[in-house]
Scaffold this motif. Structure first.
Motif, PDB file in Angstrom:
ATOM      1  N   LYS A  11     -16.690 -12.816  -7.700  1.00  0.00           N
ATOM      2  CA  LYS A  11     -17.002 -14.050  -6.964  1.00  0.00           C
ATOM      3  C   LYS A  11     -17.928 -14.954  -7.779  1.00  0.00           C
ATOM      4  O   LYS A  11     -17.672 -16.162  -7.934  1.00  0.00           O
ATOM      5  N   ASP A  12     -18.990 -14.375  -8.310  1.00  0.00           N
ATOM      6  CA  ASP A  12     -19.959 -15.172  -9.058  1.00  0.00           C
ATOM      7  C   ASP A  12     -19.349 -15.721 -10.348  1.00  0.00           C
ATOM      8  O   ASP A  12     -19.654 -16.852 -10.758  1.00  0.00           O
ATOM      9  N   THR A  13     -18.513 -14.942 -10.993  1.00  0.00           N
ATOM     10  CA  THR A  13     -17.842 -15.408 -12.209  1.00  0.00           C
ATOM     11  C   THR A  13     -16.906 -16.561 -11.893  1.00  0.00           C
ATOM     12  O   THR A  13     -16.849 -17.560 -12.632  1.00  0.00           O
ATOM     13  N   MET A  14     -16.176 -16.459 -10.797  1.00  0.00           N
ATOM     14  CA  MET A  14     -15.270 -17.529 -10.400  1.00  0.00           C
ATOM     15  C   MET A  14     -16.032 -18.820 -10.129  1.00  0.00           C
ATOM     16  O   MET A  14     -15.614 -19.907 -10.545  1.00  0.00           O
ATOM     17  N   ILE A  15     -17.154 -18.718  -9.450  1.00  0.00           N
ATOM     18  CA  ILE A  15     -17.967 -19.903  -9.158  1.00  0.00           C
ATOM     19  C   ILE A  15     -18.509 -20.513 -10.453  1.00  0.00           C
ATOM     20  O   ILE A  15     -18.470 -21.739 -10.648  1.00  0.00           O
ATOM     21  N   LYS A  16     -19.008 -19.673 -11.354  1.00  0.00           N
ATOM     22  CA  LYS A  16     -19.560 -20.161 -12.622  1.00  0.00           C
ATOM     23  C   LYS A  16     -18.486 -20.861 -13.454  1.00  0.00           C
ATOM     24  O   LYS A  16     -18.719 -21.943 -14.018  1.00  0.00           O
ATOM     25  N   VAL A  17     -17.308 -20.258 -13.524  1.00  0.00           N
ATOM     26  CA  VAL A  17     -16.212 -20.850 -14.302  1.00  0.00           C
ATOM     27  C   VAL A  17     -15.815 -22.193 -13.709  1.00  0.00           C
ATOM     28  O   VAL A  17     -15.589 -23.172 -14.440  1.00  0.00           O
ATOM     29  N   LEU A  24      -1.849 -31.514  -3.069  1.00  0.00           N
ATOM     30  CA  LEU A  24      -1.515 -31.266  -4.465  1.00  0.00           C
ATOM     31  C   LEU A  24      -2.780 -31.111  -5.312  1.00  0.00           C
ATOM     32  O   LEU A  24      -2.803 -30.339  -6.286  1.00  0.00           O
ATOM     33  N   SER A  25      -3.830 -31.826  -4.958  1.00  0.00           N
ATOM     34  CA  SER A  25      -5.076 -31.733  -5.725  1.00  0.00           C
ATOM     35  C   SER A  25      -5.677 -30.328  -5.641  1.00  0.00           C
ATOM     36  O   SER A  25      -6.237 -29.832  -6.633  1.00  0.00           O
ATOM     37  N   ASP A  26      -5.564 -29.676  -4.489  1.00  0.00           N
ATOM     38  CA  ASP A  26      -6.074 -28.309  -4.350  1.00  0.00           C
ATOM     39  C   ASP A  26      -5.218 -27.322  -5.135  1.00  0.00           C
ATOM     40  O   ASP A  26      -5.731 -26.351  -5.704  1.00  0.00           O
ATOM     41  N   ILE A  27      -3.910 -27.565  -5.146  1.00  0.00           N
ATOM     42  CA  ILE A  27      -3.013 -26.714  -5.936  1.00  0.00           C
ATOM     43  C   ILE A  27      -3.354 -26.834  -7.417  1.00  0.00           C
ATOM     44  O   ILE A  27      -3.431 -25.835  -8.139  1.00  0.00           O
ATOM     45  N   SER A  28      -3.583 -28.060  -7.884  1.00  0.00           N
ATOM     46  CA  SER A  28      -3.948 -28.280  -9.286  1.00  0.00           C
ATOM     47  C   SER A  28      -5.250 -27.576  -9.633  1.00  0.00           C
ATOM     48  O   SER A  28      -5.381 -26.981 -10.716  1.00  0.00           O
ATOM     49  N   ALA A  29      -6.208 -27.634  -8.721  1.00  0.00           N
ATOM     50  CA  ALA A  29      -7.490 -26.956  -8.961  1.00  0.00           C
ATOM     51  C   ALA A  29      -7.294 -25.450  -9.065  1.00  0.00           C
ATOM     52  O   ALA A  29      -7.930 -24.788  -9.891  1.00  0.00           O
ATOM     53  N   ALA A  30      -6.408 -24.901  -8.230  1.00  0.00           N
ATOM     54  CA  ALA A  30      -6.132 -23.464  -8.275  1.00  0.00           C
ATOM     55  C   ALA A  30      -5.465 -23.079  -9.590  1.00  0.00           C
ATOM     56  O   ALA A  30      -5.753 -22.008 -10.158  1.00  0.00           O
ATOM     57  N   ILE A  31      -4.583 -23.925 -10.089  1.00  0.00           N
ATOM     58  CA  ILE A  31      -3.950 -23.668 -11.390  1.00  0.00           C
ATOM     59  C   ILE A  31      -4.998 -23.672 -12.491  1.00  0.00           C
ATOM     60  O   ILE A  31      -5.066 -22.754 -13.324  1.00  0.00           O
ATOM     61  N   ASP A  32      -5.845 -24.694 -12.508  1.00  0.00           N
ATOM     62  CA  ASP A  32      -6.876 -24.804 -13.541  1.00  0.00           C
ATOM     63  C   ASP A  32      -7.824 -23.611 -13.508  1.00  0.00           C
ATOM     64  O   ASP A  32      -8.204 -23.071 -14.562  1.00  0.00           O
ATOM     65  N   LEU A  33      -8.211 -23.192 -12.319  1.00  0.00           N
ATOM     66  CA  LEU A  33      -9.133 -22.058 -12.205  1.00  0.00           C
ATOM     67  C   LEU A  33      -8.471 -20.768 -12.666  1.00  0.00           C
ATOM     68  O   LEU A  33      -9.101 -19.937 -13.331  1.00  0.00           O
ATOM     69  N   SER A  34      -7.207 -20.594 -12.353  1.00  0.00           N
ATOM     70  CA  SER A  34      -6.476 -19.401 -12.797  1.00  0.00           C
ATOM     71  C   SER A  34      -6.407 -19.334 -14.321  1.00  0.00           C
ATOM     72  O   SER A  34      -6.608 -18.270 -14.924  1.00  0.00           O
ATOM     73  N   VAL A  35      -6.123 -20.480 -14.948  1.00  0.00           N
ATOM     74  CA  VAL A  35      -6.055 -20.526 -16.411  1.00  0.00           C
ATOM     75  C   VAL A  35      -7.400 -20.157 -17.020  1.00  0.00           C
ATOM     76  O   VAL A  35      -7.486 -19.332 -17.939  1.00  0.00           O
ATOM     77  N   LYS A  36      -8.470 -20.746 -16.530  1.00  0.00           N
ATOM     78  CA  LYS A  36      -9.795 -20.480 -17.079  1.00  0.00           C
ATOM     79  C   LYS A  36     -10.209 -19.024 -16.879  1.00  0.00           C
ATOM     80  O   LYS A  36     -10.781 -18.391 -17.773  1.00  0.00           O
ATOM     81  N   LEU A  37      -9.921 -18.484 -15.696  1.00  0.00           N
ATOM     82  CA  LEU A  37     -10.302 -17.090 -15.429  1.00  0.00           C
ATOM     83  C   LEU A  37      -9.535 -16.115 -16.312  1.00  0.00           C
ATOM     84  O   LEU A  37     -10.049 -15.054 -16.668  1.00  0.00           O
ATOM     85  N   SER A  38      -8.309 -16.471 -16.647  1.00  0.00           N
ATOM     86  CA  SER A  38      -7.520 -15.580 -17.499  1.00  0.00           C
ATOM     87  C   SER A  38      -8.151 -15.403 -18.865  1.00  0.00           C
ATOM     88  O   SER A  38      -7.911 -14.390 -19.536  1.00  0.00           O
ATOM     89  N   GLN A  39      -8.973 -16.365 -19.309  1.00  0.00           N
ATOM     90  CA  GLN A  39      -9.598 -16.342 -20.611  1.00  0.00           C
ATOM     91  C   GLN A  39     -11.090 -16.008 -20.550  1.00  0.00           C
ATOM     92  O   GLN A  39     -11.828 -16.196 -21.521  1.00  0.00           O
ATOM     93  N   THR A  40     -11.530 -15.530 -19.391  1.00  0.00           N
ATOM     94  CA  THR A  40     -12.954 -15.274 -19.153  1.00  0.00           C
ATOM     95  C   THR A  40     -13.304 -13.815 -19.411  1.00  0.00           C
ATOM     96  O   THR A  40     -12.554 -12.901 -19.027  1.00  0.00           O
TER      97      THR A  40
END
Length: 330
Positions: free
Chosen positions: A253-259, A310-326
């Motif tokens: 949870k904390d990592t997701m918020i930080k990212v 659509l803006s929330d979907i885009s945010a979910a995509i961006d967060l998924s990409v960033k977390l994959s590299q975290t």
């Protein structure tokens, strides 16, 4: 955003236990972006993008709620049971479609009081005039789903089956953006979530991930007189804190918020007092898997007109990409 892909995905028939069509669709869409791809014995689609870091499992469920035929009367009307969570008031008067293309309408017996409305008062009318004619069109155990066209404009998408076709869409679009993977990534498109998060349980056991992240829809508290809940359409991807199946691991949870903060990704925090996601099964795998959830705020869940921004979907995509590299350990 590939709106046409999302629209096409929403139209694919895929009730729990009958996910083959959407699985084949997703496989064709992602096969050129992964190093390994396979289907496990239960039907989960498991796609791997190799890396040297931690083993991270992302999961979105392919199945949708449905109606299963239990009885055909002499006049050709179909009685049914639920496959997943069905509301009688939402289901009444809906159009439904079977895998073979047969379309019907959900009718209701005469009621003296609307409070008496339950699923056993409903039936499916496929236009048959006899049991024999109906049996030429459907069989006991056949499953249908709500039948409505996905509508997408510049702001929102409205469709049946967004739970969780939109989560699968998020994973597909994220996977296409990941070039060289830091972590060892498993993108899993699971089966039978709506009937007890079953696919996530078996696939997580096979993968044995270091961390798990489900991508699914969540309720909102932004409609008139809605249950108080600090989730709104348009406020970004929702980072889950808890639901009835999971207390999200503090590290995840904390990592997701930080990212999200570091990457300027719009987000909100979610406390859901009911329901659950695939992470509810993932986190209990073997000796335990620290897990969390990226949620897409959605109105009118389990209806024929679920709504996302659509803006929330885009945010979910961006967060998924960033977390994959975290690196979750630092």
């Amino acid at each position: 955003m590939n709106k046409e892909l999302l629209k096409e995905m929403c139209s694919v028939y895929s009730p729990s236990g009958n996910e083959a069509a959407i699985r084949d669709f997703i496989m064709q869409e992602i096969k050129d972006y992964v190093d390994e791809i396979n289907v496990d014995p239960l039907g989960n689609l498991i796609a791997r993008k190799k890396g040297n870091g931690k083993k991270i499992m992302f999961a979105g469920h392919m199945d949708q709620i449905g109606l299963m035929v239990t009885f055909i009367d002499k006049e050709g009307f179909l009685r049914f049971t639920n496959v997943g969570g069905l509301s009688p008031s939402i289901t009444m008067s809906q159009r439904v479609i079977f895998s073979n293309g047969v379309v019907g309408v959900v009718g209701c017996e005469k009621l003296d009081d609307i409070k008496d409305l339950k699923l056993d008062k409903l039936f499916i009318d496929i236009g048959a005039q006899s049991k024999e004619e109906a049996e030429e069109m459907v069989s006991i155990g056949d499953v249908c789903v709500y039948y409505s066209e996905a509508l997408i404009d510049d702001k929102k998408v409205i469709s049946q089956g967004l739970d969780d076709r939109v989560g699968c869409f998020v994973l597909i679009e994220a996977l296409k953006q990941i070039k060289n993977s830091l972590n060892d990534l498993y993108f899993v498109f699971t089966v039978q979530e709506e009937v007890g998060i079953r696919g996530a349980k078996t696939s997580a056991y096979t993968i044995n991930p270091d961390y798990g992240i489900a991508v699914d829809v969540t309720m909102t508290g932004d409609t008139p007189n809605a249950k108080k809940m600090a989730v709104k359409l348009g406020e970004g991807a929702a980072i889950k804190i808890r639901d009835n199946s999971l207390l999200c691991h503090p590290k995840v949870k904390d990592t997701m918020i930080k990212v999200a903060k570091d990457s300027d990704i719009k987000y909100q925090l979610e406390v859901l007092e009911f329901g659950g996601t695939d992470s509810g099964a993932i986190h209990l795998t073997r000796s335990g898997v620290p897990s969390g959830v990226i949620s897409i705020p959605t109105r009118y869940i389990h209806s024929n007109c679920e709504m996302c921004y659509l803006s929330d979907i885009s945010a979910a995509i961006d967060l998924s990409v960033k977390l994959s590299q975290t690196d979750f350990d630092n």
